[in-house]
Motif scaffolding. Structure first.
Motif, mmCIF file in Angstrom:
data_model
loop_
_atom_site.group_PDB
_atom_site.id
_atom_site.type_symbol
_atom_site.label_atom_id
_atom_site.label_comp_id
_atom_site.label_asym_id
_atom_site.label_seq_id
_atom_site.Cartn_x
_atom_site.Cartn_y
_atom_site.Cartn_z
ATOM 1 N N ALA A 111 45.647 6.899 -0.752
ATOM 2 C CA ALA A 111 44.420 7.357 -0.074
ATOM 3 C C ALA A 111 44.770 7.948 1.291
ATOM 4 C CB ALA A 111 43.434 6.200 0.066
ATOM 5 N N TYR A 112 45.646 7.294 2.018
ATOM 6 C CA TYR A 112 46.056 7.813 3.325
ATOM 7 C C TYR A 112 46.800 9.139 3.155
ATOM 8 C CZ TYR A 112 47.791 7.906 8.089
ATOM 9 O OH TYR A 112 48.063 8.287 9.378
ATOM 10 N N LEU A 113 47.704 9.198 2.187
ATOM 11 C CA LEU A 113 48.465 10.424 1.916
ATOM 12 C C LEU A 113 47.521 11.565 1.538
ATOM 13 C CD1 LEU A 113 51.548 11.407 1.387
ATOM 14 C CD2 LEU A 113 50.876 11.203 -0.988
ATOM 15 N N TRP A 114 46.535 11.283 0.710
ATOM 16 C CA TRP A 114 45.557 12.301 0.304
ATOM 17 C C TRP A 114 44.843 12.872 1.522
ATOM 18 C CZ3 TRP A 114 44.091 15.187 -3.709
ATOM 19 C CH2 TRP A 114 42.844 15.797 -3.646
ATOM 20 N N ARG A 115 44.388 11.983 2.392
ATOM 21 C CA ARG A 115 43.677 12.448 3.588
ATOM 22 C C ARG A 115 44.572 13.313 4.471
ATOM 23 N NH1 ARG A 115 41.468 7.287 2.931
ATOM 24 N NH2 ARG A 115 42.919 6.337 4.386
ATOM 25 N N ARG A 116 45.864 13.049 4.443
ATOM 26 C CA ARG A 116 46.805 13.857 5.236
ATOM 27 C C ARG A 116 47.060 15.213 4.592
ATOM 28 N NH1 ARG A 116 50.894 11.776 8.626
ATOM 29 N NH2 ARG A 116 50.990 13.996 8.927
#
Length: 149
Positions: A65-70
């Motif tokens: 989820a964090y990677l996606w937002r980045r």
């Protein structure tokens, strides 16, 4: 990654999830250097946040989820088509591009996300995600789907 020494927690997370995160980042970023940097920053930020103990699957999902937002805001390919509402009769959903299908499969496979979790993360209705996954899998089997592909 932030300047400084790599912590033991970051090393452990990298050993558990690094390969899958890098594979997903390469799908999303299309740039080796940016993918590596994004994964390193993701691991560093999530470890620094110290969300507490969780299962390996939950940990992976949080990292994804964090990677996606980045990655997502900078990538035009991730403007997924929106499907109809859940109560509407079944009808063909807008065609997804090859890049969008790759991103979907990456989130499902490397991210260990469910269709509902992918929908929440991307803003695409869960029904559209599930129908697209079905379409992809049927094509892989060589069976035409109801979309005629």
């Amino acid at each position: 990654m932030q300047s400084g020494a790599i912590t033991g927690a970051e090393t452990a997370v990298c050993e558990r999830h690094g390969d899958a995160l890098l594979s997903l980042a390469l799908l999303l970023c299309h740039d080796d250097r940016r993918a590596v940097t994004t994964v390193a920053d993701t691991i560093a930020q999530v470890c620094a946040a110290g969300t507490g103990p969780s299962s390996e699957v939950q940990e992976r999902q949080g990292l994804v989820a964090y990677l996606w937002r980045r990655c997502a805001p900078e990538s035009a390919m991730l403007s997924f088509p929106r499907g109809g509402d859940r109560t509407a009769p079944v009808r063909p959903v807008p065609a997804w591009s090859y890049e969008q299908e790759r991103a979907l499969m990456g989130l499902l496979f490397f991210g260990r996300l469910t269709c509902r979790q992918v929908a929440e993360l991307t803003g695409v209705p869960a029904r559209s995600v599930a129908l697209q996954l079905r379409s992809i899998l049927r094509r892989a089997e060589g069976v035409p789907d109801y979309l005629g592909r």
